[in-house]
Design a protein around this motif. Structure first.
Motif, mmCIF file in Angstrom:
data_model
loop_
_atom_site.group_PDB
_atom_site.id
_atom_site.type_symbol
_atom_site.label_atom_id
_atom_site.label_comp_id
_atom_site.label_asym_id
_atom_site.label_seq_id
_atom_site.Cartn_x
_atom_site.Cartn_y
_atom_site.Cartn_z
ATOM 1 N N ARG A 1 29.975 34.431 0.079
ATOM 2 C CA ARG A 1 30.637 35.568 0.732
ATOM 3 C C ARG A 1 31.212 35.189 2.090
ATOM 4 O O ARG A 1 32.143 35.850 2.572
ATOM 5 N N LEU A 2 30.663 34.123 2.692
ATOM 6 C CA LEU A 2 31.105 33.703 4.028
ATOM 7 C C LEU A 2 31.833 32.364 4.004
ATOM 8 O O LEU A 2 31.999 31.736 5.046
ATOM 9 N N ARG A 3 32.306 31.954 2.852
ATOM 10 C CA ARG A 3 32.935 30.641 2.741
ATOM 11 C C ARG A 3 34.255 30.579 3.504
ATOM 12 O O ARG A 3 34.769 29.484 3.781
ATOM 13 N N HIS A 4 34.826 31.721 3.836
ATOM 14 C CA HIS A 4 36.078 31.758 4.601
ATOM 15 C C HIS A 4 35.826 31.686 6.108
ATOM 16 O O HIS A 4 36.785 31.710 6.892
ATOM 17 N N VAL A 5 34.565 31.585 6.519
ATOM 18 C CA VAL A 5 34.215 31.553 7.941
ATOM 19 C C VAL A 5 33.993 30.110 8.388
ATOM 20 O O VAL A 5 33.309 29.339 7.712
ATOM 21 N N HIS A 6 34.587 29.756 9.531
ATOM 22 C CA HIS A 6 34.328 28.485 10.189
ATOM 23 C C HIS A 6 33.599 28.789 11.498
ATOM 24 O O HIS A 6 33.985 29.699 12.229
ATOM 25 N N TRP A 7 32.564 28.020 11.777
ATOM 26 C CA TRP A 7 31.663 28.312 12.880
ATOM 27 C C TRP A 7 31.773 27.254 13.974
ATOM 28 O O TRP A 7 31.715 26.049 13.690
ATOM 29 N N ILE A 8 31.911 27.697 15.229
ATOM 30 C CA ILE A 8 31.909 26.769 16.367
ATOM 31 C C ILE A 8 30.805 27.205 17.321
ATOM 32 O O ILE A 8 30.914 28.219 18.023
ATOM 33 N N GLY A 9 29.711 26.473 17.333
ATOM 34 C CA GLY A 9 28.619 26.730 18.256
ATOM 35 C C GLY A 9 28.582 25.660 19.329
ATOM 36 O O GLY A 9 29.459 24.807 19.420
ATOM 37 N N GLY A 10 27.534 25.689 20.141
ATOM 38 C CA GLY A 10 27.395 24.643 21.149
ATOM 39 C C GLY A 10 26.883 25.147 22.467
ATOM 40 O O GLY A 10 26.582 26.334 22.642
ATOM 41 N N GLY A 11 26.800 24.230 23.419
ATOM 42 C CA GLY A 11 26.290 24.546 24.738
ATOM 43 C C GLY A 11 27.281 25.343 25.561
ATOM 44 O O GLY A 11 28.486 25.378 25.279
ATOM 45 N N SER A 12 26.763 25.980 26.592
ATOM 46 C CA SER A 12 27.604 26.778 27.478
ATOM 47 C C SER A 12 28.601 25.886 28.210
ATOM 48 O O SER A 12 28.265 24.802 28.675
ATOM 49 N N GLY A 13 29.846 26.364 28.295
ATOM 50 C CA GLY A 13 30.865 25.627 29.027
ATOM 51 C C GLY A 13 31.455 24.459 28.279
ATOM 52 O O GLY A 13 32.138 23.625 28.870
ATOM 53 N N ALA A 14 31.249 24.391 26.956
ATOM 54 C CA ALA A 14 31.728 23.243 26.178
ATOM 55 C C ALA A 14 33.167 23.406 25.692
ATOM 56 O O ALA A 14 33.733 22.478 25.124
ATOM 57 N N GLY A 15 33.742 24.586 25.869
ATOM 58 C CA GLY A 15 35.104 24.814 25.409
ATOM 59 C C GLY A 15 35.195 25.520 24.071
ATOM 60 O O GLY A 15 36.259 25.527 23.435
ATOM 61 N N LYS A 16 34.110 26.138 23.630
ATOM 62 C CA LYS A 16 34.088 26.808 22.323
ATOM 63 C C LYS A 16 35.168 27.883 22.216
ATOM 64 O O LYS A 16 35.904 27.942 21.230
ATOM 65 N N SER A 17 35.233 28.741 23.222
ATOM 66 C CA SER A 17 36.185 29.859 23.174
ATOM 67 C C SER A 17 37.617 29.362 23.175
ATOM 68 O O SER A 17 38.461 29.864 22.411
ATOM 69 N N THR A 18 37.899 28.367 23.999
ATOM 70 C CA THR A 18 39.255 27.828 24.088
ATOM 71 C C THR A 18 39.688 27.209 22.770
ATOM 72 O O THR A 18 40.792 27.463 22.273
ATOM 73 N N ILE A 19 38.809 26.388 22.179
ATOM 74 C CA ILE A 19 39.153 25.704 20.930
ATOM 75 C C ILE A 19 39.273 26.709 19.791
ATOM 76 O O ILE A 19 40.197 26.624 18.969
ATOM 77 N N ALA A 20 38.366 27.668 19.724
ATOM 78 C CA ALA A 20 38.440 28.672 18.663
ATOM 79 C C ALA A 20 39.727 29.479 18.762
ATOM 80 O O ALA A 20 40.382 29.767 17.747
ATOM 81 N N ARG A 21 40.106 29.855 19.981
ATOM 82 C CA ARG A 21 41.337 30.621 20.165
ATOM 83 C C ARG A 21 42.559 29.802 19.736
ATOM 84 O O ARG A 21 43.466 30.318 19.080
ATOM 85 N N ARG A 22 42.570 28.527 20.074
ATOM 86 C CA ARG A 22 43.696 27.674 19.687
ATOM 87 C C ARG A 22 43.786 27.540 18.173
ATOM 88 O O ARG A 22 44.878 27.596 17.588
ATOM 89 N N LEU A 23 42.639 27.346 17.518
ATOM 90 C CA LEU A 23 42.649 27.227 16.060
ATOM 91 C C LEU A 23 43.116 28.522 15.408
ATOM 92 O O LEU A 23 43.867 28.495 14.425
ATOM 93 N N ALA A 24 42.674 29.647 15.940
ATOM 94 C CA ALA A 24 43.074 30.929 15.383
ATOM 95 C C ALA A 24 44.579 31.140 15.525
ATOM 96 O O ALA A 24 45.249 31.574 14.583
ATOM 97 N N GLU A 25 45.098 30.834 16.702
ATOM 98 C CA GLU A 25 46.526 31.023 16.936
ATOM 99 C C GLU A 25 47.365 30.064 16.104
ATOM 100 O O GLU A 25 48.400 30.442 15.543
#
Length: 249
Positions: free
Chosen positions: A22-46
Motif C-alpha cells: 500500500r505504501l510502495r509509492h512512498v520514498h522516505w528520506i530520514g536522517g539527522g537534524s540539519g542534514a538537508g532532508k527538507s531541501t533534497i525532498a523538495r527538489r525531488l518533488a519539484e
C-alpha cells in the motif's frame, strides 16, 4: 468473545502485512537534524512531480491527536518550559527521552500517508522516520535513505539557522548552553542512526561539509530511481567512495 478477538488480531496482522504494498509509492528520506532532508525532498518533488510530505509540518497536528497514554514522553515534553527542555537536562537524557526519537506518533505518519491519493509518488521526509520503524513498510530497500551529517556539517547548518534568527534556543535563559546541548544531542542521534542503518542494512549517505546540494540531490535521486546495489561495505556512501558505489550513488 475469544473468536471475535482472534478475528480482530488476524485483521490487524493482515493489514500490517499489506502495508509495504500500500505504501510502495512512498520514498522516505530520514536522517539527522540539519542534514538537508527538507531541501533534497523538495527538489525531488519539484523535479519529478512527486507529492511532498514533510513530517515536521504535521508535528503540531500529531501532538494534538495523541493522549498522554499513547505518547507519554511527548506530553511530558509539552509540559516543560524552555529551560527544562534545553538547558537543565544533559544531552544524553534529552536524547533518551525525546518523544519523536522514541517513535511516538509514527503511526499517525502512516495514517496520513495512507489517506493521501496514490496517483503519483510521495516523498516523505523528516528525522521522525526512524530506520527500524520504516523498514517493515518498505517494498524495496532503495525506497528509503538516511542522511547522516558529519559534526562539521551539522555545526555549519546550526550556525546558518542561528544567523537567520530561526533558532529557538534564544528563548532560553542560557542560549549558548542550550545550543551546545542541542548540538551534542543531535550528534548522538546521528550516531544512533548510523548504527541502526548499518545493522538493518539500509541505505545511508554521509553528508560532509564539502558536498554540494546538487551532488546530494543527485545521489538520492539515483538511489531512488535506479535502486540500491549495496553490499557489505557499501551500505554507506561518503565523498571518497562515491565513484566506487556506482549502483548506489
Amino acid at each position: 468473545m475469544d473468536e471475535e478477538v482472534g478475528e480482530v488480531v488476524d485483521e490487524e496482522v493482515s493489514d500490517a502485512a499489506a502495508l509495504p504494498a500500500r505504501l510502495r509509492h512512498v520514498h522516505w528520506i530520514g536522517g539527522g537534524s540539519g542534514a538537508g532532508k527538507s531541501t533534497i525532498a523538495r527538489r525531488l518533488a519539484e523535479r519529478n512531480g512527486w507529492r511532498l510530505y514533510a513530517t515536521d509540518d504535521v508535528m503540531g497536528d500529531h501532538a494534538r491527536r495523541t493522549t498522554p497514554q499513547e505518547a507519554p514522553f511527548l506530553h511530558r515534553f509539552m509540559a516543560m518550559d524552555m529551560d527544562e527542555r534545553w538547558v537543565n537536562r544533559p544531552p544524553q537524557t534529552m536524547l533518551d527521552t525525546f518523544h519523536w526519537y522514541r517513535g511516538e506518533g509514527f503511526d499517525l505518519i502512516v495514517e496520513d500517508l495512507l489517506r493521501l491519493p496514490q496517483e503519483r509518488p510521495i516523498v516523505a521526509e523528516g528525522f521522525r522516520l526512524l530506520p527500524h520503524l520504516v523498514k517493515p513498510l518498505l517494498a524495496a530497500p532503495a525506497h528509503a535513505v538516511w542522511l547522516l551529517p558529519t559534526p562539521e556539517f551539522r555545526q555549519h547548518a546550526f550556525r546558518s539557522r542561528a544567523a537567520t534568527g530561526e533558532d529557538f534556543v534564544r528563548n532560553t535563559s542560557d542560549p549558548a548552553k542550550a545550543a551546545r546541548n542541542l548540538i551534542e544531542r543531535d550528534q548522538m542521534f546521528t550516531s544512533r542512526l548510523r548504527t541502526e542503518t548499518r545493522r538493518l542494512q539500509l541505505p545511508a549517505v554521509q553528508v560532509e561539509i564539502t558536498i554540494t546540494e546538487d551532488e546530494l540531490a543527485e545521489r538520492v535521486t539515483t538511489l531512488f530511481l535506479d535502486g540500491w546495489h549495496g553490499t557489505d561495505d557499501r551500505w554507506e556512501l561518503d565523498g571518497q567512495r562515491a565513484q566506487k558505489a556506482k549502483g548506489y550513488a
